[in-house]
Design an enzyme around this catalytic site. Structure first.
Site, mmCIF file in Angstrom:
data_model
loop_
_atom_site.group_PDB
_atom_site.id
_atom_site.type_symbol
_atom_site.label_atom_id
_atom_site.label_comp_id
_atom_site.label_asym_id
_atom_site.label_seq_id
_atom_site.Cartn_x
_atom_site.Cartn_y
_atom_site.Cartn_z
ATOM 1 N NE ARG A 59 44.232 53.925 42.633
ATOM 2 C CZ ARG A 59 44.575 54.929 43.425
ATOM 3 N NH1 ARG A 59 45.177 54.668 44.593
ATOM 4 N NH2 ARG A 59 44.332 56.175 43.084
ATOM 5 C CG ASP A 61 46.450 44.553 45.421
ATOM 6 O OD1 ASP A 61 46.529 45.787 45.292
ATOM 7 O OD2 ASP A 61 45.809 43.995 46.334
ATOM 8 N NE ARG A 206 45.495 38.031 47.562
ATOM 9 C CZ ARG A 206 46.677 38.611 47.766
ATOM 10 N NH1 ARG A 206 46.893 39.851 47.338
ATOM 11 N NH2 ARG A 206 47.631 37.967 48.402
#
Length: 259
Positions: A59, A61, A206
């Site tokens: 999924r 973001d 990230r």
């Protein structure tokens, strides 16, 4: 997204899609928000009349892009895969593209059957802002030392508890993951951090990118990254890099996951 009652005759398909995540609130359906799952489901209904159950490999973001997201579904449609792909591309918005549709084995599940994923984090390290790729790179206003970043990234390879690189907000039964490769490369003012692993925690790539940039700009030593990993404390690692530079490049499955 729930599907209609499963037909007596159905087949599983593997969709490979790409999307520009800039204008999406992520992959997953969210009421009142524009998501990739919603747009793809709407397009599927338009060309087949079915309400599909779409399962992605992960999924992504809000703001995250994909070059090789994989989606599984089962369908009663008898239309050939190529025809389905052309039909979807004819009705999808311009920021989503179906790259391929392939037949899959019965029960194929894009999430559970994935062996590894490769993400790329893209950085523009120059005092001059980027122009044409400004929606797809993190602008860092100083040159980065990619040799130091590469050495630091090597400390993440292997099977470790990556809780130091997980943002709170996602419940996981385990924070242990295996990183297979971390590569830092440069082409002109573009620096790419490419990470391959058997799975990733919430915002993990990230966090890795933000941490390696701290090393690349000289704020931290390469050895600090392994220390942050061992600390098992999110505060010990660097900040999350912005979403716009992250791209899901590809997902690997066992031979035989598609036919």
């Amino acid at each position: 997204m729930d599907d209609v009652s499963r037909p007596s005759a159905f087949r599983f398909l593997k969709l490979t899609i790409g999307y520009d995540g800039t204008a999406f609130a992520g992959w997953q359906e969210q009421p009142g928000l524009r998501t990739v799952q919603n747009e793809l489901a709407s397009a599927w209904r338009r060309i087949t009349g079915e309400t599909p159950r779409l399962t992605a490999s992960g999924r992504t973001d809000a703001g995250v892009h994909a070059l090789g997201q994989v989606v599984s579904l089962c369908t009663s449609s008898e239309r050939p895969e190529g025809e389905l792909a052309r039909g979807l591309n004819a009705v999808l918005p311009e920021d989503i593209v179906v790259l391929a549709i392939d037949p899959a084995v019965q029960g194929f599940h894009a999430t559970h059957d994935a062996l590894s994923k490769t993400y790329r984090y893209q950085i523009h390290d120059s005092r001059t802002p980027p122009l044409f790729d400004r929606r797809y790179v993190w602008h860092v206003r100083q040159p980065l030392d990619i040799e130091r970043m590469g050495r630091a990234g090597g400390g993440l390879i292997g099977r470790h508890d990556f809780v130091s690189f997980q943002t709170a907000g996602s419940q996981r039964t385990s924070t242990v993951r295996t990183i297979l490769a971390v590569e830092v490369t440069r082409l002109a003012s573009r620096v790419d951090i490419t990470v391959t692993g058997d799975g990733f925690l919430y915002n993990m790539v990230r966090a890795i990118a933000g941490t390696l940039v701290e090393v690349g700009r000289g704020a931290r030593d390469p050895e600090w990254v392994a220390e942050a990993l061992s600390a098992r404390d999110r505060a010990a690692a660097g900040p999350n890099a912005p979403a716009l530079g992250l791209v899901l490049v590809s997902v690997r499955y066992a031979q035989g996951s598609d036919e």
